[in-house]
Scaffold this motif. Structure first.
Motif, PDB file in Angstrom:
ATOM      1  N   ALA A  76       0.838  -1.206   0.000  1.00 41.48           N
ATOM      2  CA  ALA A  76       0.000   0.000   0.000  1.00 41.48           C
ATOM      3  C   ALA A  76       0.866   1.248   0.000  1.00 41.48           C
ATOM      4  N   LEU A  77       1.981   1.191   0.728  1.00 39.92           N
ATOM      5  CA  LEU A  77       2.928   2.308   0.747  1.00 39.92           C
ATOM      6  C   LEU A  77       3.474   2.562  -0.655  1.00 39.92           C
ATOM      7  N   GLU A  78       3.921   1.497  -1.324  1.00 39.82           N
ATOM      8  CA  GLU A  78       4.454   1.632  -2.683  1.00 39.82           C
ATOM      9  C   GLU A  78       3.398   2.194  -3.635  1.00 39.82           C
ATOM     10  N   ASP A  79       2.169   1.691  -3.516  1.00 43.29           N
ATOM     11  CA  ASP A  79       1.090   2.177  -4.379  1.00 43.29           C
ATOM     12  C   ASP A  79       0.885   3.680  -4.209  1.00 43.29           C
ATOM     13  N   PHE A  80       0.873   4.118  -2.957  1.00 44.88           N
ATOM     14  CA  PHE A  80       0.630   5.527  -2.673  1.00 44.88           C
ATOM     15  C   PHE A  80       1.715   6.414  -3.276  1.00 44.88           C
ATOM     16  N   PHE A  81       2.978   6.072  -3.070  1.00 47.68           N
ATOM     17  CA  PHE A  81       4.065   6.926  -3.513  1.00 47.68           C
ATOM     18  C   PHE A  81       4.353   6.811  -5.003  1.00 47.68           C
ATOM     19  N   SER A  82       3.778   5.804  -5.669  1.00 48.04           N
ATOM     20  CA  SER A  82       4.018   5.673  -7.108  1.00 48.04           C
ATOM     21  C   SER A  82       2.942   6.344  -7.942  1.00 48.04           C
ATOM     22  N   ARG A  83       1.824   6.732  -7.320  1.00 43.92           N
ATOM     23  CA  ARG A  83       0.735   7.348  -8.080  1.00 43.92           C
ATOM     24  C   ARG A  83       1.093   8.758  -8.532  1.00 43.92           C
ATOM     25  N   ASP A  84       0.657   9.106  -9.726  1.00 46.27           N
ATOM     26  CA  ASP A  84       0.952  10.426 -10.285  1.00 46.27           C
ATOM     27  C   ASP A  84       0.369  11.552  -9.433  1.00 46.27           C
ATOM     28  N   ARG A  85      -0.834  11.345  -8.883  1.00 47.07           N
ATOM     29  CA  ARG A  85      -1.532  12.444  -8.225  1.00 47.07           C
ATOM     30  C   ARG A  85      -1.583  12.299  -6.703  1.00 47.07           C
ATOM     31  N   SER A  86      -0.913  11.291  -6.159  1.00 45.10           N
ATOM     32  CA  SER A  86      -0.954  11.108  -4.705  1.00 45.10           C
ATOM     33  C   SER A  86      -0.187  12.201  -3.985  1.00 45.10           C
ATOM     34  N   LEU A  87       0.936  12.608  -4.555  1.00 47.48           N
ATOM     35  CA  LEU A  87       1.881  13.453  -3.846  1.00 47.48           C
ATOM     36  C   LEU A  87       2.338  14.603  -4.739  1.00 47.48           C
ATOM     37  N   PRO A  88       2.239  15.839  -4.284  1.00 45.63           N
ATOM     38  CA  PRO A  88       2.802  16.951  -5.076  1.00 45.63           C
ATOM     39  C   PRO A  88       4.326  16.854  -5.074  1.00 45.63           C
ATOM     40  N   HIS A  89       4.953  17.393  -6.112  1.00 46.00           N
ATOM     41  CA  HIS A  89       6.419  17.331  -6.159  1.00 46.00           C
ATOM     42  C   HIS A  89       7.064  18.340  -5.214  1.00 46.00           C
TER      43      HIS A  89
END
Length: 327
Positions: free
Chosen positions: A124-137
């Motif tokens: 779940a951690l990997e999924d979250f951080f790999s998503r395009d829109r999960s995290l702003p740069h």
């Protein structure tokens, strides 16, 4: 521990040479027992980087100056006190539109390092951080998060190199705190079976035959049509897909790769500059000089001189240290 200081010239040389391969993948030399590193950079917009990507996570706290990042085909600004995050394998770089003097502190680490701490939740951690829109740069200083994470990065740096079990467990604990803070500020979305990172890896892998060709034949003429034939694509489909995957046109990508190879030769040999151009695929010397200067903000001769000066300075420092140590 005092984290290593790199001059702008040294760091540019570090990122632009053999650590970035034909696929544009940057390989950091981690300690295999604890793949995490903290580095203080002195960067400069006068020395723009080559586009690169990597599998490790990158968190950059900007101590001074301003950076204009290129992430694929988008531009992202980072100011003093902000935090830049790169947790998926997108092509990115510091551009020439950044400040001439930049000080930054970067945390690099492989996500596998915290796998044991997350257990069954690691996917779940990997999924979250790999998503395009999960995290702003970029997280701005005003939100308070950059200062919190910078403090944790500094705590990690005091434990490196993590030569014993206690140090490694402490580093993992700090990394978990950083990841939790990032997820808390960004919000944890529903889990998806296919992530943006998965799709990008498939796209990158599909271009491997072309990247392998470039590694072997970069000194030979390779046109966009030649590249399209290697990929069994129409020229128009190839141009569009290549730009989507790398964030660059094929010609721009090839020029960047050839210039990086030219930098290696200029730094590691006494080969005449005209031969360096021919060896790296530039048949016209004036074109070689123009492209080299556009991408590095220096002529080939100036670049070679800068590297020689850096090496003489480092040799002098070693000799001086040895003298005082043995005196």
């Amino acid at each position: 521990m005092n984290t290593p200081e790199l001059t702008a010239e040294e760091n540019d040389f570090l990122v632009s040479t053999s650590q970035v391969n034909a696929e544009g993948v940057h390989v950091w030399q981690f300690d295999p027992t604890c793949p995490v590193d903290v580095v203080r950079h002195k960067l400069s917009g006068r020395y723009p980087f080559r586009m690169n990507r990597h599998e490790y996570y990158e968190i950059v706290f900007l101590r001074s100056g301003s950076v204009m990042w290129q992430v694929q085909d988008s531009m992202v600004g980072e100011n003093e006190g902000d935090l830049f995050i790169m947790t998926n394998p997108k092509y990115h770089r510091v551009t020439e539109h950044s400040s001439s003097e930049i000080q930054a502190e970067s945390l690099f680490f492989h996500p596998e390092l915290v796998k044991s701490a997350w257990g069954s939740d690691f996917r779940a951690l990997e999924d979250f951080f790999s998503r395009d829109r999960s995290l702003p740069h970029v997280f701005p200083a005003e939100c308070g998060l950059p200062q919190e994470i910078h403090h944790l990065i500094q705590q990690i740096s005091t434990k490196l190199p993590a030569t014993d079990l206690r140090a490694r467990l402490t580093v993992r604990a700090y990394l978990k705190m950083i990841l939790v803070l990032l997820m808390t500020h960004a919000g944890m979305p529903e889990r998806s079976s296919v992530t943006g990172s998965d799709r990008r890896r498939v796209a990158f892998d599909s271009f491997k035959p072309l990247f392998q060709l470039l590694e072997k034949r970069y000194s030979e003429p390779v046109s966009p049509n030649d590249a399209a034939r290697v990929m069994h694509m129409s020229p128009s489909n190839f141009r569009r897909t290549f730009k989507q995957v790398t964030g660059q046109s094929f010609v721009s990508y090839l020029n960047n790769f050839r210039v990086a190879k030219a930098q290696e030769l200029l730094a590691s040999s006494d080969m005449p500059i005209s031969e360096v151009g021919l060896e790296t695929g530039f048949c016209d010397q004036s074109y070689f000089g123009m492209i080299f200067r556009r991408l590095t903000q220096a002529t080939p001769r100036q670049y070679r001189r800068q590297i020689q000066q850096v090496r003489r300075h480092k040799d002098y420092d070693r000799a001086t240290s040895s003298y005082f140590y043995n005196a």
